[in-house]
Design a protein around this motif. Structure first.
Motif, PDB file in Angstrom:
ATOM      1  N   LEU A 309       0.828  -1.209   0.000  1.00  0.00           N
ATOM      2  CA  LEU A 309       0.000   0.000   0.000  1.00  0.00           C
ATOM      3  C   LEU A 309       0.866   1.264   0.000  1.00  0.00           C
ATOM      4  O   LEU A 309       0.539   2.247  -0.685  1.00  0.00           O
ATOM      5  CB  LEU A 309      -0.925  -0.004   1.219  1.00  0.00           C
ATOM      6  CG  LEU A 309      -2.040  -1.062   1.227  1.00  0.00           C
ATOM      7  CD1 LEU A 309      -2.795  -1.022   2.548  1.00  0.00           C
ATOM      8  CD2 LEU A 309      -3.000  -0.823   0.069  1.00  0.00           C
ATOM      9  N   SER A 310       1.955   1.249   0.759  1.00  0.00           N
ATOM     10  CA  SER A 310       2.834   2.418   0.785  1.00  0.00           C
ATOM     11  C   SER A 310       3.502   2.637  -0.563  1.00  0.00           C
ATOM     12  O   SER A 310       3.719   3.782  -0.981  1.00  0.00           O
ATOM     13  CB  SER A 310       3.881   2.263   1.890  1.00  0.00           C
ATOM     14  OG  SER A 310       4.714   1.146   1.647  1.00  0.00           O
ATOM     15  N   GLU A 311       3.828   1.554  -1.273  1.00  0.00           N
ATOM     16  CA  GLU A 311       4.388   1.693  -2.610  1.00  0.00           C
ATOM     17  C   GLU A 311       3.374   2.322  -3.563  1.00  0.00           C
ATOM     18  O   GLU A 311       3.716   3.168  -4.398  1.00  0.00           O
ATOM     19  CB  GLU A 311       4.826   0.325  -3.148  1.00  0.00           C
ATOM     20  CG  GLU A 311       6.081  -0.224  -2.506  1.00  0.00           C
ATOM     21  CD  GLU A 311       7.326   0.514  -2.985  1.00  0.00           C
ATOM     22  OE1 GLU A 311       7.278   1.166  -4.058  1.00  0.00           O
ATOM     23  OE2 GLU A 311       8.349   0.461  -2.281  1.00  0.00           O
ATOM     24  N   LEU A 312       2.107   1.924  -3.446  1.00  0.00           N
ATOM     25  CA  LEU A 312       1.062   2.518  -4.279  1.00  0.00           C
ATOM     26  C   LEU A 312       0.922   4.011  -3.996  1.00  0.00           C
ATOM     27  O   LEU A 312       0.785   4.826  -4.913  1.00  0.00           O
ATOM     28  CB  LEU A 312      -0.269   1.806  -4.038  1.00  0.00           C
ATOM     29  CG  LEU A 312      -0.367   0.359  -4.526  1.00  0.00           C
ATOM     30  CD1 LEU A 312      -1.702  -0.256  -4.097  1.00  0.00           C
ATOM     31  CD2 LEU A 312      -0.221   0.297  -6.045  1.00  0.00           C
ATOM     32  N   LEU A 313       0.946   4.379  -2.701  1.00  0.00           N
ATOM     33  CA  LEU A 313       0.845   5.792  -2.337  1.00  0.00           C
ATOM     34  C   LEU A 313       2.049   6.585  -2.852  1.00  0.00           C
ATOM     35  O   LEU A 313       1.907   7.723  -3.320  1.00  0.00           O
ATOM     36  CB  LEU A 313       0.739   5.928  -0.812  1.00  0.00           C
ATOM     37  CG  LEU A 313      -0.557   5.430  -0.180  1.00  0.00           C
ATOM     38  CD1 LEU A 313      -0.451   5.485   1.343  1.00  0.00           C
ATOM     39  CD2 LEU A 313      -1.743   6.259  -0.645  1.00  0.00           C
ATOM     40  N   THR A 314       3.242   5.983  -2.767  1.00  0.00           N
ATOM     41  CA  THR A 314       4.441   6.660  -3.239  1.00  0.00           C
ATOM     42  C   THR A 314       4.389   6.889  -4.743  1.00  0.00           C
ATOM     43  O   THR A 314       4.729   7.975  -5.236  1.00  0.00           O
ATOM     44  CB  THR A 314       5.693   5.840  -2.882  1.00  0.00           C
ATOM     45  OG1 THR A 314       5.764   5.689  -1.465  1.00  0.00           O
ATOM     46  CG2 THR A 314       6.956   6.520  -3.380  1.00  0.00           C
ATOM     47  N   ARG A 315       3.961   5.882  -5.486  1.00  0.00           N
ATOM     48  CA  ARG A 315       3.850   6.035  -6.938  1.00  0.00           C
ATOM     49  C   ARG A 315       2.824   7.105  -7.302  1.00  0.00           C
ATOM     50  O   ARG A 315       3.036   7.913  -8.211  1.00  0.00           O
ATOM     51  CB  ARG A 315       3.478   4.704  -7.579  1.00  0.00           C
ATOM     52  CG  ARG A 315       4.605   3.680  -7.549  1.00  0.00           C
ATOM     53  CD  ARG A 315       4.212   2.380  -8.216  1.00  0.00           C
ATOM     54  NE  ARG A 315       5.312   1.429  -8.179  1.00  0.00           N
ATOM     55  CZ  ARG A 315       6.280   1.368  -9.087  1.00  0.00           C
ATOM     56  NH1 ARG A 315       6.273   2.222 -10.101  1.00  0.00           N
ATOM     57  NH2 ARG A 315       7.243   0.477  -8.993  1.00  0.00           N
ATOM     58  N   ARG A 324       9.217  15.427  -7.660  1.00  0.00           N
ATOM     59  CA  ARG A 324      10.020  14.475  -8.413  1.00  0.00           C
ATOM     60  C   ARG A 324      10.876  13.658  -7.460  1.00  0.00           C
ATOM     61  O   ARG A 324      11.108  14.070  -6.330  1.00  0.00           O
ATOM     62  CB  ARG A 324      10.932  15.201  -9.416  1.00  0.00           C
ATOM     63  CG  ARG A 324      10.188  15.990 -10.473  1.00  0.00           C
ATOM     64  CD  ARG A 324      11.177  16.591 -11.462  1.00  0.00           C
ATOM     65  NE  ARG A 324      12.083  17.513 -10.812  1.00  0.00           N
ATOM     66  CZ  ARG A 324      11.846  18.809 -10.676  1.00  0.00           C
ATOM     67  NH1 ARG A 324      10.732  19.326 -11.140  1.00  0.00           N
ATOM     68  NH2 ARG A 324      12.720  19.591 -10.060  1.00  0.00           N
ATOM     69  N   SER A 325      11.341  12.537  -7.948  1.00  0.00           N
ATOM     70  CA  SER A 325      12.214  11.685  -7.145  1.00  0.00           C
ATOM     71  C   SER A 325      13.677  12.084  -7.295  1.00  0.00           C
ATOM     72  O   SER A 325      14.564  11.367  -6.843  1.00  0.00           O
ATOM     73  CB  SER A 325      12.046  10.214  -7.559  1.00  0.00           C
ATOM     74  OG  SER A 325      12.361  10.048  -8.929  1.00  0.00           O
ATOM     75  N   TYR A 326      13.932  13.224  -7.930  1.00  0.00           N
ATOM     76  CA  TYR A 326      15.287  13.699  -8.134  1.00  0.00           C
ATOM     77  C   TYR A 326      15.273  15.226  -8.111  1.00  0.00           C
ATOM     78  O   TYR A 326      14.220  15.862  -8.168  1.00  0.00           O
ATOM     79  CB  TYR A 326      15.842  13.226  -9.486  1.00  0.00           C
ATOM     80  CG  TYR A 326      15.063  13.776 -10.664  1.00  0.00           C
ATOM     81  CD1 TYR A 326      15.427  14.979 -11.268  1.00  0.00           C
ATOM     82  CD2 TYR A 326      13.936  13.113 -11.141  1.00  0.00           C
ATOM     83  CE1 TYR A 326      14.713  15.498 -12.316  1.00  0.00           C
ATOM     84  CE2 TYR A 326      13.208  13.622 -12.196  1.00  0.00           C
ATOM     85  CZ  TYR A 326      13.594  14.812 -12.789  1.00  0.00           C
ATOM     86  OH  TYR A 326      12.872  15.328 -13.820  1.00  0.00           O
ATOM     87  N   THR A 327      16.449  15.841  -8.024  1.00  0.00           N
ATOM     88  CA  THR A 327      16.582  17.289  -8.111  1.00  0.00           C
ATOM     89  C   THR A 327      17.659  17.637  -9.129  1.00  0.00           C
ATOM     90  O   THR A 327      18.648  16.904  -9.264  1.00  0.00           O
ATOM     91  CB  THR A 327      16.950  17.916  -6.752  1.00  0.00           C
ATOM     92  OG1 THR A 327      18.146  17.290  -6.257  1.00  0.00           O
ATOM     93  CG2 THR A 327      15.828  17.719  -5.743  1.00  0.00           C
ATOM     94  N   VAL A 328      17.461  18.709  -9.856  1.00  0.00           N
ATOM     95  CA  VAL A 328      18.400  19.156 -10.879  1.00  0.00           C
ATOM     96  C   VAL A 328      19.151  20.367 -10.362  1.00  0.00           C
ATOM     97  O   VAL A 328      18.544  21.285  -9.792  1.00  0.00           O
ATOM     98  CB  VAL A 328      17.656  19.508 -12.182  1.00  0.00           C
ATOM     99  CG1 VAL A 328      18.636  20.055 -13.225  1.00  0.00           C
ATOM    100  CG2 VAL A 328      16.938  18.285 -12.723  1.00  0.00           C
ATOM    101  N   ARG A 329      20.447  20.391 -10.556  1.00  0.00           N
ATOM    102  CA  ARG A 329      21.252  21.518 -10.108  1.00  0.00           C
ATOM    103  C   ARG A 329      21.114  22.659 -11.114  1.00  0.00           C
ATOM    104  O   ARG A 329      21.523  22.541 -12.267  1.00  0.00           O
ATOM    105  CB  ARG A 329      22.712  21.090  -9.978  1.00  0.00           C
ATOM    106  CG  ARG A 329      23.586  22.127  -9.286  1.00  0.00           C
ATOM    107  CD  ARG A 329      24.938  21.530  -8.932  1.00  0.00           C
ATOM    108  NE  ARG A 329      25.724  22.461  -8.161  1.00  0.00           N
ATOM    109  CZ  ARG A 329      25.586  22.657  -6.857  1.00  0.00           C
ATOM    110  NH1 ARG A 329      24.670  21.979  -6.202  1.00  0.00           N
ATOM    111  NH2 ARG A 329      26.338  23.519  -6.217  1.00  0.00           N
TER     112      ARG A 329
END
Length: 350
Positions: A309-315, A324-329
């Motif tokens: 369930l936590s994976e579903l919420l994260t997606r 986003r799951s990342y950050t751009v410099r």
């Protein structure tokens, strides 16, 4: 994560011209307002770039707000006062200041006059010269009570460093300098101001976090807002930091590990009882181990389903487009907005 931490002072003679926002949360510090603003202006007198001062009143019940507003009118438009509706806590006040900051560099410090603003230009110079994302202050010669402040702080620093992997001497020092685009991606809540280096390390390389020895003064006015009562809140927030730093994008792995451990213990217990029943012919219905084995298997199922369930919420969270799951410099060299305290002589040169 092992932070590359040093305490050297930058030797570059190139003046720093980055736009700077100084954020100071205040709560019942009426006697510190006037000397604080005077000290900030003295410490920033030689700063080569534009700067602003953001004072956040965290629901003070004394004359702090009135004095802040008086001083803001006296010094000019570069001094801005943000007044919160009630006392939300230091972390929320810091977040409010960050939300109002416009500088490419953001500095934070306490309003109790224990931090020295004169250290800010040195820290900004270090940040820019070495292209860092954060420079934290280290109160090496701390002017506080040994048993009430120093000893608990040292224990907390070691515990936080061990769990987060970001090794600093002084997590509790409020004097810190950040790249604005980095600290704006960090959302603070609870008692998270102590863990800001860890949150920053979750967005950037720990090698871009360093610390410098800074001045520290004994409190002259007002009362300390810290005490041993905060210990349990720090411990709970530390658990949250550990979870989000390692499992923010994959919470199923966190719950799945626990579920697999419980499942393995319960499975071994039930398998052993089955062998006893089949090969030895003994009665297992009244054995406590049967109940323990079943309980562990049920718990394993619960943790595994919680992980799914936590994976579903994260997606859903990441696919919603809000984050986003990342950050751009981003590139450096953004131009400041109007309403800054310009360095001395700039108006005349213009």
């Amino acid at each position: 994560m092992q932070a590359d931490v040093t305490t050297d002072t930058p030797t570059s003679d190139t003046p720093v011209s980055e736009s700077l926002s100084i954020v100071i949360p205040m709560y019942n510090e009426e006697d510190n307002v006037v000397p604080l603003l005077a000290r900030v202006h003295e410490g920033l007198a030689g700063y080569a770039g534009p700067w602003e001062l953001i004072l956040v009143d965290d629901g003070s019940t004394d004359a702090t707000v009135a004095r802040l507003q008086d001083e803001a009118r006296r010094y000019g438009s570069h001094v801005r006062v943000v007044t919160l509706q009630r006392n939300f806590g230091q972390t929320a006040a810091m977040q409010a200041g960050i939300d109002h900051a416009r500088g490419t560099v953001v500095a934070m410090l306490d309003g109790d006059l224990q931090n020295d603003p004169v250290d800010i230009p040195r820290m900004v110079a270090r940040l820019v010269a070495e292209d860092l994302d954060m420079v934290a202050g280290w109160r090496k010669n701390r002017q506080d009570n040994l048993w009430l402040r120093k000893v608990p702080s040292r224990i907390a620093n070691r515990l936080i460093a061990r769990i987060t992997g970001v090794h600093l001497h002084d997590y509790g020092c409020s004097l810190k300098v950040f790249r604005g685009d980095v600290i704006r991606d960090v959302r603070l809540y609870g008692e998270m101001h102590r863990f800001i280096p860890a949150w920053v390390a979750s967005l950037t390389s720990p090698a871009r976090i360093k610390e410098m020895v800074v001045n520290h003064h004994a409190r002259k006015f007002g009362e300390s807002k810290y005490g041993l009562s905060r210990v349990y809140r720090v411990l709970l927030d530390l658990l949250s930091v550990y979870f989000f730093m390692r499992f923010r994008a994959r919470p199923g792995h966190f719950f799945g590990r626990i579920g697999l451990v419980f499942g393995a213990i319960g499975g071994v217990a039930l398998t052993w009882l089955l062998g006893v029943k089949l090969f030895l012919g003994e009665d297992i219905g009244t054995r406590p181990l049967l109940l323990v084995g079943i309980l562990f298997v049920v718990m394993a199922v619960q943790f595994l389903t919680t992980g799914v369930l936590s994976e579903l919420l994260t997606r859903t969270y990441f696919e919603s487009g809000t984050t986003r799951s990342y950050t751009v410099r981003p590139p450096r060299g953004e131009q400041p907005e109007p309403g800054w305290k310009q360095p001395a002589g700039r108006a005349a040169r213009a």
